[in-house]
Design an enzyme around this catalytic site. Structure first.
Site, mmCIF file in Angstrom:
data_model
loop_
_atom_site.group_PDB
_atom_site.id
_atom_site.type_symbol
_atom_site.label_atom_id
_atom_site.label_comp_id
_atom_site.label_asym_id
_atom_site.label_seq_id
_atom_site.Cartn_x
_atom_site.Cartn_y
_atom_site.Cartn_z
ATOM 1 N N ASN A 135 -1.196 6.379 6.692
ATOM 2 C CA ASN A 135 -1.608 7.701 7.192
ATOM 3 C C ASN A 135 -2.948 7.658 7.931
ATOM 4 O O ASN A 135 -3.553 8.690 8.184
ATOM 5 C CB ASN A 135 -1.673 8.706 6.029
ATOM 6 C CG ASN A 135 -2.709 8.321 4.970
ATOM 7 O OD1 ASN A 135 -3.461 7.370 5.145
ATOM 8 N ND2 ASN A 135 -2.730 9.056 3.871
ATOM 9 N N HIS A 137 -5.741 6.173 6.811
ATOM 10 C CA HIS A 137 -6.975 6.148 6.019
ATOM 11 C C HIS A 137 -7.685 4.806 6.156
ATOM 12 O O HIS A 137 -7.063 3.767 6.354
ATOM 13 C CB HIS A 137 -6.741 6.549 4.553
ATOM 14 C CG HIS A 137 -6.047 5.569 3.666
ATOM 15 N ND1 HIS A 137 -4.943 5.879 2.920
ATOM 16 C CD2 HIS A 137 -6.323 4.274 3.377
ATOM 17 C CE1 HIS A 137 -4.582 4.828 2.212
ATOM 18 N NE2 HIS A 137 -5.384 3.831 2.471
HETATM 19 C C1 GLP Z 1 -5.621 0.806 0.193
HETATM 20 C C2 GLP Z 1 -7.086 0.436 0.455
HETATM 21 C C3 GLP Z 1 -7.382 0.350 1.928
HETATM 22 C C4 GLP Z 1 -6.320 -0.459 2.629
HETATM 23 C C5 GLP Z 1 -4.989 0.221 2.466
HETATM 24 C C6 GLP Z 1 -3.855 -0.469 3.204
HETATM 25 O O1 GLP Z 1 -5.395 2.157 0.186
HETATM 26 N N1 GLP Z 1 -8.009 1.341 -0.169
HETATM 27 O O2 GLP Z 1 -8.675 -0.219 2.110
HETATM 28 O O3 GLP Z 1 -6.638 -0.607 3.977
HETATM 29 O O4 GLP Z 1 -4.687 0.247 1.088
HETATM 30 O O5 GLP Z 1 -3.346 -1.492 2.413
HETATM 31 P P1 GLP Z 1 -2.366 -2.608 2.904
HETATM 32 O O6 GLP Z 1 -3.214 -3.603 3.616
HETATM 33 O O7 GLP Z 1 -1.792 -3.177 1.641
HETATM 34 O O8 GLP Z 1 -1.358 -1.969 3.775
#
Ligand code: GLP
Length: 240
Positions: A135, A137
């Site tokens: 999303n 973030h």
């Molecule tokens: C979590 C972390 C983020 C990260 C996101 C995406 O929510 N707090 O810092 O970027 O996951 O994770 P992934 O890399 O597993 O898609």
């Protein structure tokens, strides 16, 4: 924003690690902002290898992590404290006193945020590593977070909890809150390196590359930063 498209997760990790390795070689006492999630794991593996091959040392390196879950202890295998030690710190010569991860005491969360924010304000991050949530973030700055936000306690969205469920036994075990650096803390880093991989991020990449700056898509703030490199693998780039 510099966009680099690479073949796959391995190529993304290779390039990500090279950039961090060069940062450490150029300044052995640099300050790194670090991230969790599946995106940086391959990068951390290569940094461990670079240490084992004696190309880099972490002795003088200082690190600040983006975020930590509330409601689970540091010894919980899904805490970000555990993740960072398991994937990187336990395998290199970093000095534990140079490692900073938000400490969640669980009895005074406001104070925990203030303590971490004060630490961040006393330092300058040379290179901030970021993943991105589906999303948009960054850290745990969910859609709608003001760009001026400093370290705070965030209520995780259902989407983020669902996305992170894969690491827990059930959705009930996924924490509901976290402490995260705010967008304003992240934007103070001198350089930012974002890693994006996988088909499930293809729509996320479309939105990021639209260049529309909107708090409903937190990562769009990065268009305002003077030195951002985004490494995207072909799966994540497949809708462009
Ligand atoms: C979590 C972390 C983020 C990260 C996101 C995406 O929510 N707090 O810092 O970027 O996951 O994770 P992934 O890399 O597993 O898609």
């Amino acid at each position: 924003m510099k966009i680099i498209v690479v073949k796959d997760y391995e190529a993304m990790s290779e390039l990500g690690a090279q950039i961090i390795e060069n940062t450490i070689i150029n300044n052995p006492s640099c300050t790194l902002g670090l991230a969790t999630g599946s995106s940086p794991i391959g990068t951390y593996q290569r940094l461990v290898k670079a240490y084992e091959d004696k190309r880099i040392s972490f002795k003088g390196v200082k690190t600040y992590n983006l975020d930590e879950y509330c409601g689970i202890s540091r010894s919980h295998p899904e805490s970000y404290y555990y993740f960072m030690h398991d994937n990187l710190f336990n395998h290199v010569d970093i000095d534990e006193k140079n490692v900073h991860i938000p400490l969640v005491s669980n009895d005074n969360l406001e104070q925990d945020c203030k303590n971490y924010n004060d630490l961040l304000n006393q330092t300058t991050i040379d290179l901030q590593l970021l993943g991105i949530g589906a999303n948009g973030h960054i850290g745990f700055n969910e859609p709608g977070t003001p760009f001026s936000q400093e370290t705070f306690i965030v209520k995780l969205t259902d989407k983020t909890r669902q996305d992170n469920k894969r690491f827990f036994n059930s959705i009930d075990e996924v924490p509901t809150h976290a402490i995260t650096m705010g967008i304003s803390n992240i934007m103070k880093a001198k350089r930012i390196l974002m890693l994006i991989s996988g088909k499930n991020k293809a729509d996320t990449v479309v939105r990021l590359l639209k260049e529309e700056i909107d708090p409903d898509f937190p990562a769009s703030v990065l268009h305002k930063h003077p030195d951002v490199t985004v490494i995207i693998d072909q799966d994540a780039y497949s809708k462009i």
